[in-house]
Design a protein around this motif. Structure first.
Motif, PDB file in Angstrom:
ATOM      1  N   LYS A  93       1.150   6.907  -6.685  1.00  0.00           N
ATOM      2  CA  LYS A  93      -0.013   7.739  -7.006  1.00  0.00           C
ATOM      3  C   LYS A  93       0.288   9.225  -6.763  1.00  0.00           C
ATOM      4  O   LYS A  93      -0.046  10.091  -7.568  1.00  0.00           O
ATOM      5  CB  LYS A  93      -1.202   7.301  -6.135  1.00  0.00           C
ATOM      6  CG  LYS A  93      -2.535   7.540  -6.806  1.00  0.00           C
ATOM      7  CD  LYS A  93      -3.623   6.676  -6.274  1.00  0.00           C
ATOM      8  CE  LYS A  93      -4.205   7.289  -5.010  1.00  0.00           C
ATOM      9  NZ  LYS A  93      -5.008   6.361  -4.255  1.00  0.00           N
ATOM     10  N   ARG A  94       0.979   9.472  -5.656  1.00  0.00           N
ATOM     11  CA  ARG A  94       1.272  10.870  -5.327  1.00  0.00           C
ATOM     12  C   ARG A  94       2.359  11.475  -6.238  1.00  0.00           C
ATOM     13  O   ARG A  94       2.567  12.670  -6.246  1.00  0.00           O
ATOM     14  CB  ARG A  94       1.672  10.990  -3.860  1.00  0.00           C
ATOM     15  CG  ARG A  94       0.428  11.000  -2.946  1.00  0.00           C
ATOM     16  CD  ARG A  94       0.736  11.175  -1.492  1.00  0.00           C
ATOM     17  NE  ARG A  94       1.504  10.066  -0.954  1.00  0.00           N
ATOM     18  CZ  ARG A  94       2.793  10.114  -0.678  1.00  0.00           C
ATOM     19  NH1 ARG A  94       3.485  11.215  -0.880  1.00  0.00           N
ATOM     20  NH2 ARG A  94       3.414   9.042  -0.191  1.00  0.00           N
ATOM     21  N   PRO A 134       0.822  -1.225   0.000  1.00  0.00           N
ATOM     22  CA  PRO A 134       0.000   0.000   0.000  1.00  0.00           C
ATOM     23  C   PRO A 134       0.847   1.262   0.000  1.00  0.00           C
ATOM     24  O   PRO A 134       0.523   2.241  -0.670  1.00  0.00           O
ATOM     25  CB  PRO A 134      -0.806  -0.105   1.303  1.00  0.00           C
ATOM     26  CG  PRO A 134      -0.664  -1.507   1.774  1.00  0.00           C
ATOM     27  CD  PRO A 134       0.538  -2.108   1.123  1.00  0.00           C
ATOM     28  N   PHE A 135       1.983   1.223   0.724  1.00  0.00           N
ATOM     29  CA  PHE A 135       2.868   2.392   0.758  1.00  0.00           C
ATOM     30  C   PHE A 135       3.394   2.694  -0.649  1.00  0.00           C
ATOM     31  O   PHE A 135       3.365   3.845  -1.113  1.00  0.00           O
ATOM     32  CB  PHE A 135       4.034   2.154   1.728  1.00  0.00           C
ATOM     33  CG  PHE A 135       5.187   3.060   1.464  1.00  0.00           C
ATOM     34  CD1 PHE A 135       5.133   4.407   1.825  1.00  0.00           C
ATOM     35  CD2 PHE A 135       6.319   2.594   0.795  1.00  0.00           C
ATOM     36  CE1 PHE A 135       6.187   5.266   1.529  1.00  0.00           C
ATOM     37  CE2 PHE A 135       7.368   3.441   0.497  1.00  0.00           C
ATOM     38  CZ  PHE A 135       7.306   4.785   0.862  1.00  0.00           C
ATOM     39  N   THR A 155      10.104   5.632   3.129  1.00  0.00           N
ATOM     40  CA  THR A 155       9.504   6.962   3.281  1.00  0.00           C
ATOM     41  C   THR A 155      10.496   8.080   2.935  1.00  0.00           C
ATOM     42  O   THR A 155      10.100   9.209   2.675  1.00  0.00           O
ATOM     43  CB  THR A 155       8.976   7.170   4.713  1.00  0.00           C
ATOM     44  OG1 THR A 155      10.064   6.947   5.619  1.00  0.00           O
ATOM     45  CG2 THR A 155       7.847   6.190   5.029  1.00  0.00           C
ATOM     46  N   GLN A 175       2.190   1.823  -3.547  1.00  0.00           N
ATOM     47  CA  GLN A 175       1.123   2.280  -4.456  1.00  0.00           C
ATOM     48  C   GLN A 175       0.789   3.742  -4.201  1.00  0.00           C
ATOM     49  O   GLN A 175       0.603   4.536  -5.124  1.00  0.00           O
ATOM     50  CB  GLN A 175      -0.125   1.415  -4.272  1.00  0.00           C
ATOM     51  CG  GLN A 175       0.010   0.081  -4.993  1.00  0.00           C
ATOM     52  CD  GLN A 175      -0.967  -0.955  -4.475  1.00  0.00           C
ATOM     53  OE1 GLN A 175      -1.985  -0.618  -3.895  1.00  0.00           O
ATOM     54  NE2 GLN A 175      -0.638  -2.218  -4.665  1.00  0.00           N
ATOM     55  N   ASP A 176       0.733   4.093  -2.923  1.00  0.00           N
ATOM     56  CA  ASP A 176       0.418   5.467  -2.566  1.00  0.00           C
ATOM     57  C   ASP A 176       1.519   6.418  -3.058  1.00  0.00           C
ATOM     58  O   ASP A 176       1.240   7.484  -3.592  1.00  0.00           O
ATOM     59  CB  ASP A 176       0.254   5.545  -1.037  1.00  0.00           C
ATOM     60  CG  ASP A 176      -0.152   6.926  -0.609  1.00  0.00           C
ATOM     61  OD1 ASP A 176      -1.173   7.405  -1.127  1.00  0.00           O
ATOM     62  OD2 ASP A 176       0.564   7.546   0.202  1.00  0.00           O
ATOM     63  N   PHE A 177       2.779   5.986  -2.882  1.00  0.00           N
ATOM     64  CA  PHE A 177       3.900   6.821  -3.337  1.00  0.00           C
ATOM     65  C   PHE A 177       3.797   7.050  -4.850  1.00  0.00           C
ATOM     66  O   PHE A 177       3.947   8.174  -5.336  1.00  0.00           O
ATOM     67  CB  PHE A 177       5.238   6.160  -2.979  1.00  0.00           C
ATOM     68  CG  PHE A 177       6.429   6.941  -3.454  1.00  0.00           C
ATOM     69  CD1 PHE A 177       6.859   8.073  -2.776  1.00  0.00           C
ATOM     70  CD2 PHE A 177       7.105   6.561  -4.612  1.00  0.00           C
ATOM     71  CE1 PHE A 177       7.945   8.813  -3.234  1.00  0.00           C
ATOM     72  CE2 PHE A 177       8.185   7.305  -5.080  1.00  0.00           C
ATOM     73  CZ  PHE A 177       8.603   8.429  -4.390  1.00  0.00           C
TER      74      PHE A 177
END
Ligand SMILES: Cc1cc2nc3c(=O)[nH]c(=O)nc-3n(C[C@H](O)[C@H](O)[C@H](O)COP(=O)(O)OP(=O)(O)OC[C@H]3O[C@@H](n4cnc5c(N)ncnc54)[C@H](O)[C@@H]3O)c2cc1C
Length: 510
Positions: A410-411, A403-404, A429, A406-408
Motif C-alpha cells: 500500500k505504501r 499485514p506487513f 522490513t 499488505q502495508d508495504f
C-alpha cells in the motif's frame, strides 16, 4: 582487539553454521572475521529441503533429544525471520502396509507435545476424499494425517546471519579461502587467499572451523590437526517440476524402502521433490544428481499422484552433501544422526572449535553453544542473546507477515503487486532500504533483466555481498527458476554486465 588483521575469532565457512557462529560471537562483543571460499551458502546450506523441522522420522531412530531441540527452534526461528520462514502443513497419506496408523498417531502425538507450540497448529487425521490434499492423489488413498512444521529460504537465512554479524561489527570476506593456519605465541597465524589468487595474513585468538563437508580437510590440511570426530558425506538431491497440485500443503510420502520423500509447493509455480540419501566420496563442490536418483524421485511421486511424472518433466535439480556426524553402528545413510558435535581443542592455548554435523533447523542453538564455548575459552564473559533477536528484516510486528506485506504494498502502490510482494518476502522490513525514496518504477533505475531493477542489484551488492549473476539468480533469490524459457544465459549476462560495469565505475572513482 581491533588492530588491523588481528581478530578474536576467525570463522572458516560461510554456510549456515559459520554465519550463525559469526553472528552470535560478534553480538557478544568478539571481533570476528569470517572467510568463505565461494559465495555465502554456496554449498550444503543452499541445497537443503528447506524445512525447519523436528524431523518426524528421527523419532523412529529414538532421537528424542534431537527432535525436541529442533522442535523448540521452530517457533524461535519463525519469530526471528517471518519474511523468509513460514509455517507449513504436511499431509501424510496413510499406507497401512508401510507403517500402521497407531504408530503414526503415536509419533504425531509425541511430535505435537515434545516442545511448546504457539504459532503452529497440532496434528489431526483427515479423510482424503474430502480434503483438498486428497484430490491429486491416487484413489486408493483414503485416509491420512496432517501436521505442522516450518519452511525457510535456506540461502537467505545464511545471508541474514552474515548481515547481522556485520551489523554487530564482524568482517565478512566471500570468495576468500583459508589456506593454512598454525598456532604461534598463543594465537593463530592464518593465511587467506583472495579471489585474484593473492594471499594475506591474519591473526586470531581463536578459530571456528565451520567448513561443513570440508571440516576434515580444513582440520587435517589447512590447520594440521587431528580430531576425535569425523563426518560421513551423504549426497542428497532434489528435483523441481512445474506445479503438481493447487493447494498450499506439502506432502510427506513413505517409500517401500522406509525412506520418506517430500513434495513441497515451491516458488509458487513449482513443486520441490526430495530427497535422496547416497554415500558420497568425491569433491563436495562437484556434487550433482544422477539418473538413478532422478528416477527414484519420479517413481516415489508416481506411487502417490494420479498425474505421473518422468525425468522429462524435471525443470531444475540441485544436490548437496550432508556432513553427517560419523557414528559407530549406523549402517545406512538415512540412519546416521542429524545431530551435531562441537569439538574444542584448546590444549595449546589458542582455541580451535570444529563443527561436525548439524541441521539448518538447529543452527542457532549450535551457534549459541559454539560461541559460548569460545567465549569461555577466551576468558570473555557475555550472555547468549540470539533467542529473542530478529534477523535483519525480520522485525515485523507480532511476526505477522501478511499485514506487513499488505502495508508495504500500500505504501509503495507504484510497485507492481507481484514485485512488492517479492521484495517484502525477500527483504522484510529491509525492503524499505531497497525502495529508498523511490516514488515510481523509474526511480529504481534501469530494468537490468525482466523484473530485476538496478536498485535491487545495488542493495544485493552493497548489503548482501552479491558479486555476480549466479549469486543473485540462485542464492539471494530463486529468480533463475522464473526466467522465460531459453533466456537464462542472456539474463545472467545482463546481470554480470551490470556488476562488471558498476565495479569498473567504482574502481575509476577511487
Ligand atoms: C539434501 C539435503 C537436505 C537437507 N534438508 C534439511 C532440512 O530440510 N532441514 C534442515 O534443518 N537441514 C537440512 N539439511 C542439513 C543442512 O543443510 C546442513 O546441516 C547445513 O546446511 C550444513 O551447514 P554448514 O554451514 O555446516 O555447511 P555448508 O553450508 O557446506 O558450509 C560450509 C562452507 O565452508 C566453506 N569452506 C570450506 N572450506 C573452506 C576454506 N578452506 N576456506 C573458506 N571456506 C571454506 C564452503 O565453501 C562452504 O560454503 C539438508 C542437507 C542436505 C544435503
Amino acid at each position: 582487539m581491533t588492530q588491523q588483521n588481528r581478530y578474536d575469532l576467525l570463522v572458516v565457512g560461510g554456510g549456515i553454521n559459520g554465519a550463525g557462529i559469526a553472528r552470535d560471537a560478534a553480538g557478544r562483543g568478539l571481533s570476528v572475521l569470517l572467510c568463505e571460499q565461494d559465495d555465502l551458502a554456496s554449498h550444503t546450506s543452499s541445497a537443503s529441503t528447506k524445512l525447519i523441522h523436528g524431523g518426524l522420522r528421527y523419532l523412529e531412530y529414538k532421537e528424542f533429544g534431537l527432535v525436541r531441540k529442533a522442535l523448540q527452534e521452530r517457533e524461535t526461528l519463525l519469530r526471528a525471520a517471518p519474511h523468509i520462514m513460514w509455517p507449513l502443513r504436511f499431509v501424510m497419506p496413510h499406507m497401512p502396509n508401510l507403517r500402521p496408523a497407531w504408530l503414526i498417531r503415536m509419533g504425531l502425538f509425541l511430535y505435537d507435545h515434545l516442545a511448546k507450540r504457539e504459532l503452529l497448529p497440532g496434528s489431526r487425521g483427515i479423510d482424503m476424499r474430502r480434503h483438498a490434499a486428497g484430490a491429486p492423489l491416487v484413489d486408493s488413498i483414503r485416509r491420512g494425517f496432517v501436521y505442522s512444521d516450518g519452511w525457510v529460504d535456506d540461502a537467505r537465512l545464511v545471508v541474514l546471519n552474515a548481515l547481522d554479524a556485520k551489523e554487530h561489527g564482524a568482517q565478512i570476506l566471500t570468495r576468500t579461502k583459508l589456506v593454512s593456519a598454525r598456532r604461534a605465541h598463543g594465537e593463530w597465524q592464518a593465511v587467506l587467499r583472495r579471489p585474484d589468487g593473492s594471499t594475506f595474513d591474519v591473526r586470531a585468538r581463536a578459530v571456528a572451523n565451520a567448513a561443513g563437508p570440508w571440516v576434515g580437510e580444513v582440520l587435517h590440511g589447512a590447520l594440521g590437526r587431528g580430531a576425535q570426530h569425523s563426518v560421513r558425506l551423504v549426497k542428497g538431491s532434489h528435483i523441481v517440476t512445474k506445479r503438481l497440485f493447487d493447494h498450499d500443503h506439502a506432502y510427506i510420502f513413505q517409500n517401500p524402502d522406509k525412506r520418506i520423500i517430500f513434495a513441497i509447493p515451491y516458488e509458487h509455480d513449482f513443486t520441490l521433490i526430495g530427497t535422496t540419501d547416497v554415500e558420497y566420496r568425491n569433491d563436495p563442490a562437484k556434487v550433482s544428481i544422477d539418473g538413478d536418483e532422478t528416477r527414484y524421485l519420479c517413481e516415489s511421486i508416481n506411487r502417490y499422484f494420479k498425474r505421473k511424472i518422468s525425468p522429462a518433466d524435471v525443470h531444475w535439480t540441485y544436490s548437496g552433501v550432508r556432513p553427517l556426524l560419523e557414528e559407530e553402528g549406523a549402517v545406512n545413510a538415512s540412519a546416521v544422526t542429524r545431530d551435531y558435535k562441537l569439538e574444542l581443542d584448546d590444549a595449546a592455548g589458542a582455541p580451535l572449535l570444529s563443527v561436525f554435523g548439524g541441521k539448518i533447523t538447529t543452527f542457532r542453538k549450535l551457534a549459541e553453544e559454539a560461541s559460548g564455548l569460545l567465549c569461555r575459552a577466551l576468558g570473555h564473559t557475555a550472555p547468549s542473546w540470539t533467542a529473542g533477536a530478529p534477523l535483519p528484516g525480520g522485525d515485523i510486528a507480532h511476526a505477522r507477515f501478511e499485514p506487513f506485506a499488505q502495508d508495504f504494498a500500500k505504501r509503495h502502490a507504484w510497485l507492481p503487486a507481484a514485485l512488492a510482494r517479492r521484495y517484502a518476502r525477500a527483504y522484510g522490513t529491509r525492503a524499505e532500504h531497497l525502495a529508498g525514496s523511490a516514488r515510481s518504477l523509474a526511480d529504481l533505475g534501469a530494468e537490468v533483466a525482466p523484473g530485476i531493477y538496478e536498485a535491487e542489484l545495488r542493495y544485493l551488492r552493497d548489503a548482501e555481498w552479491a558479486t555476480r549473476a549466479e549469486d543473485v539468480l540462485w542464492r539471494r533469490s530463486k529468480l533463475g527458476l522464473h526466467v522465460a524459457p531459453g533466456t537464462l544465459d542472456s539474463v545472467a549476462a545482463a546481470i554480470d554486465g551490470w556488476f562488471a560495469a558498476t565495479s569498473a565505475t567504482a574502481t575509476a572513482q577511487h
